[in-house]
Scaffold this active site. Structure first.
Site, PDB file in Angstrom:
ATOM      1  CG  ASP A   1      -2.024  -0.975   1.137  1.00  0.00           C
ATOM      2  OD1 ASP A   1      -2.149  -1.611   0.069  1.00  0.00           O
ATOM      3  OD2 ASP A   1      -2.776  -1.135   2.113  1.00  0.00           O
TER       4      ASP A   1
ATOM      5  CG  ASP B   1     -12.528  -3.943  -3.354  1.00  0.00           C
ATOM      6  OD1 ASP B   1     -11.564  -4.680  -3.638  1.00  0.00           O
ATOM      7  OD2 ASP B   1     -12.399  -2.731  -3.101  1.00  0.00           O
TER       8      ASP B   1
END
Lengths: 273, 202
Positions: free
Chosen positions: A11, A130
């Site tokens: 990330d 997602d």
């Protein structure tokens, strides 16, 4: 023989890795490119950067990360997060990214997937989905309902980093993006992500069977058995993981050794040239 | 230092290829100019995306490219760059290629997932300067949906299996081509780029 891939995910925010990454005897803070180089050296098959930079003004920082990474490693890497249009994609590819992963904008403007595949080639267009389980008693029209050990369910696709439900069936959406030209799928299980209790096996298996596209499983890796399960029973082609690598719970070498001993084809760590 | 012209006829990541060639000892010029092709010591034809679009974008350079090949200049085609050297491709209908290598580009079989993405091995079938010191069964990074089917097998240096056994390295005189991406294939891939630069120096 084509091997299954092990993919660490980093990330990145404002050009820096969000959490420090702990390698054995060494904590590396900050620079995503340096971390990428270490993972590449350890035998990672690919890398994924997820850019979570919030402000639009700082979006350019990821291009610099891509450039420096491309200069340092000679394995493929994907950049995802915040991609809105063809210009964003072109800038990333020109900066050295091999693939881009599109999520929210793919759903909002599905023609972007088509245009991107036609312009840059399917091979560099990954669609991230997602996905969250919705448990049901009976079949639901227009939804692909699957029996799982936890009960019957379908998967709803979410956008905006998992904040916004779309009502879309994630599996049907995956089939649609295949038609639009996506080259790979990256389903993240919102039920399993961060739990370290294993990937959502029925999710990856259903997506893999229904689309016949390469699937990168994401969300839930907590131990070696989980990775083995998703690459075999889950029919995934690649396993993405973050915390188990960053916290040095397992090295890439340990993962690959475990999997190859159980018959999963792996690219060896040691390369002879 | 040999000058390698990397043809930039569209979009995609050329940065890794540039770095790989530089590490291998070449001076790299990313270009879309016919005169640069004429001036260079070697040509690299990279490629991602669709065949038809690529051959169209390549057309302003094709005369200069074909002349360089006739002059004996080494050329390395990578991935779609390999496919463009062939007579024709069936990607998006039947399209003509550069016809420097006789044969066709056909879709991988339906029995396997496409694109073929990831690390796969090369089985070296015959020696060639391009694979000098490259181990048999080395892993290379592939990403493609169509694969080469040459009319004759004599130029096939290595094969790879994915649903079908297809040539993954081809050489014909001063032409060299790989279906995989050497610039993305870690150390074994860099060895191939180094070998190509060595060939250019000869």
């Amino acid at each position: 023989m084509l091997t299954k891939r092990i993919i660490p995910c980093l990330d990145v925010k404002d050009g820096k890795v969000v959490k420090g990454v702990q390698f054995k005897n060494l904590t590396v803070e900050g620079d995503p490119a340096k971390l990428a180089a270490i993972y590449a050296e350890q035998g990672a098959d690919e890398l994924v950067f997820l850019d979570i930079t919030a402000s639009y003004e700082k979006r350019g920082t990821i291009l610099d990360v891509a450039k420096r990474t491309a200069d340092m490693i000679s394995i493929p890497f994907t950049v995802g997060g915040g991609i809105r249009n063809l210009t964003d994609i072109r800038n990333l590819l020109n900066s050295g990214a091999d693939k881009v992963s599109i999520n929210t904008t793919a759903i909002r403007e599905s023609q972007l997937v088509k245009q991107a595949a036609e312009t840059f080639g399917s091979q560099c267009i990954v669609v991230a989905i997602d996905s969250k389980r919705i448990y049901v008693k009976e079949d639901v029209p227009d939804k692909i309902v699957v029996d799982t050990p936890q009960g019957r369910c379908w998967w709803e696709a979410y956008v905006e980093g998992g904040r916004t439900p779309t009502g879309l069936d994630a599996i049907s959406w995956a089939m649609k993006v295949k038609e639009l030209g996506a080259g790979e799928l990256l389903p993240t299980s919102m039920d399993c992500d961060g739990m370290q209790t294993g990937y959502d096996i029925p999710l990856t298996r259903t997506m893999s069977e229904k689309t016949n596209l390469p699937v990168i499983a994401s969300g839930g890796a907590g131990n070696l058995e989980h990775i083995f399960e998703v690459l075999t029973e889950g029919k995934a082609d690649a396993a993405l993981a973050a915390s188990i690598f960053h916290r040095s719970q397992y090295s890439i070498e340990e993962v690959k050794k475990y999997l190859s001993e159980r018959g999963v084809p792996m690219r060896p760590i040691k390369e002879e040239v | 230092m040999p000058r390698a012209a990397v043809i930039n006829y569209g979009v995609g990541n050329l940065r890794s290829l540039q770095r790989g060639l530089e590490k291998s000892g070449a001076k790299v010029l990313i270009t879309y100019s016919p005169s640069d092709l004429a001036k260079s010591d070697a040509i690299v034809l990279p490629g991602v995306g669709a065949f038809a679009e690529a051959i169209k974008n390549l057309s302003p350079l094709s005369d200069a490219l074909l002349q360089s090949v006739r002059d004996g200049k080494p050329l390395l085609g990578i991935c779609l760059g390999l496919q463009l050297l062939f007579t024709r491709s069936y990607e998006g209908g039947s399209k003509n290629g550069l016809n420097l290598i006789q044969g066709e580009i056909v879709k991988l079989p339906d029995t396997v997932k496409t694109p073929h993405i990831g690390w796969n091995t090369i089985q070296i079938a015959k020696p060639n300067p391009l694979v000098e010191n490259v181990q048999n069964n080395s892993f290379m990074y592939f990403v493609h949906t169509y694969s080469p089917k040459p009319s004759e097998q004599s130029g096939v240096i290595a094969y790879t299996e994915y649903g079908v056994k297809f040539p993954s390295i081809i050489a014909k005189k001063n032409l060299f081509a790989t279906q995989f991406h050497p610039e993305k294939s870690s150390k074994p891939g860099l060895a191939i780029l180094k070998n190509f630069v060595k060939i250019v120096k000869r």
